[in-house]
Motif scaffolding. Structure first.
Motif, short mmCIF file in Angstrom:
data_model
loop_
_atom_site.label_atom_id
_atom_site.label_comp_id
_atom_site.label_asym_id
_atom_site.label_seq_id
_atom_site.Cartn_x
_atom_site.Cartn_y
_atom_site.Cartn_z
N SER A 159 25.51 -92.79 113.67
CA SER A 159 25.02 -93.61 112.58
C SER A 159 24.82 -95.05 113.06
N PRO A 160 23.78 -95.75 112.59
CA PRO A 160 23.63 -97.16 112.99
C PRO A 160 24.82 -98.01 112.58
N HIS A 161 25.54 -97.60 111.53
CA HIS A 161 26.69 -98.37 111.06
C HIS A 161 27.92 -98.19 111.95
N ARG A 183 16.53 -94.57 119.87
CA ARG A 183 16.47 -94.90 118.44
C ARG A 183 15.05 -94.76 117.89
N GLU A 184 14.94 -94.29 116.67
CA GLU A 184 13.65 -94.19 116.00
C GLU A 184 12.63 -93.39 116.83
N TYR A 204 23.31 -105.05 120.38
CA TYR A 204 23.25 -104.57 119.00
C TYR A 204 24.13 -105.38 118.05
N LYS A 210 18.87 -100.00 113.29
CA LYS A 210 18.49 -99.25 112.10
C LYS A 210 17.97 -97.89 112.55
N GLY A 211 17.90 -96.97 111.61
CA GLY A 211 17.24 -95.69 111.87
C GLY A 211 18.13 -94.66 112.51
#
Length: 237
Positions: A159-161, A183-184, A204, A210-211
């Motif tokens: 997860s990005p979080h 990513r993405e 980061y 994101k994504g």
């Protein structure tokens, strides 16, 4: 017959001709999220009945679909993105078909883990896929320790979080190990960022990700070879 059909992981054009033909011919399409998949199907002009097939109704829906398959229906199974059963629902239905002696086939197609592996530039001759890293820090640390210890590239979804926590754990466990954040994938802002864990954590921190994210860790064998080459070059100079 059951058809397991991979769907695009980002770019809607990444749906094969065979996948389109299969979906157009299906009596019913079992989708992880019917609203999400409805947009993809509409984009490709596919108008077939949809039923939901997700982690909360997988057991009940498997029994229903098995009955339809026994009656000769053509069932296509899709997930929100990528290949069903890879960190998505689907394995239960395939296993049930195998155990019941019902015909099934799996179409080749998009898979974020394989796309990330190739794009990472890390050794792709041997690899391990670990799905999503655990949420709890202790379990995540154990997974990362195992990845650092094993030969072959390790691939995780993240997860990005939680990416920063994973990179910080990697920096503590193996600061000299190459990692890649993919990513993405296949989207407009696709990114493959390689480096050591602390470098990527710094990036980061300044640029929150994101994504959808794949986190890849260089295997112990590749790291050892890379260190050996570096020592030889240092000695030669």
């Amino acid at each position: 017959m059951l058809f397991v059909v991979p769907t695009p992981i980002g770019n809607l054009a990444d749906l094969t001709l065979r996948a389109i033909e299969t979906l157009q011919a299906a009596d019913v399409i079992a989708a992880e999220d019917t609203r999400h998949s409805g947009m993809l199907l509409q984009h490709h002009g596919i108008h077939r009945p949809l039923v939901s097939f997700h982690e909360h109704n997988e057991a009940m829906r498997t029994a229903e679909l098995l009955e339809r398959l026994r009656q000769g229906a053509s069932v296509a199974l899709i997930s929100d993105a990528g290949t069903p059963a890879i960190s998505d629902p689907g394995a239960r239905l395939v296993r049930a078909c195998a155990e019941a002696g019902l015909e099934y086939t799996v179409l080749p197609g998009a898979c974020a883990a394989i796309t990330a592996l190739v794009g990472s530039g890390l050794d792709a001759s041997a690899f391990s896929f670990g799905g999503f890293l655990p949420v709890k820090s202790g379990q995540r640390a154990n997974e990362i320790a195992a990845a650092v210890a094993r030969d072959g590239t390790s691939i995780f979804y993240e997860s990005p979080h939680r990416l920063l926590k994973s990179l910080e754990a990697l920096a503590a466990a193996a600061p000299d190990r190459l990692v890649c954040v993919a990513r993405e994938l296949t989207k407009k802002f696709e990114e493959y960022r390689r480096g050591f864990p602390a470098e990527l954590a710094a990036h980061y921190t300044a640029h929150p990700p994101k994504g959808e994210i794949c986190l890849l860790v260089e295997g112990a064998d590749s790291a050892a070879r890379r260190a050996k080459v570096a020592r030889r070059e240092a000695e030669a100079n």
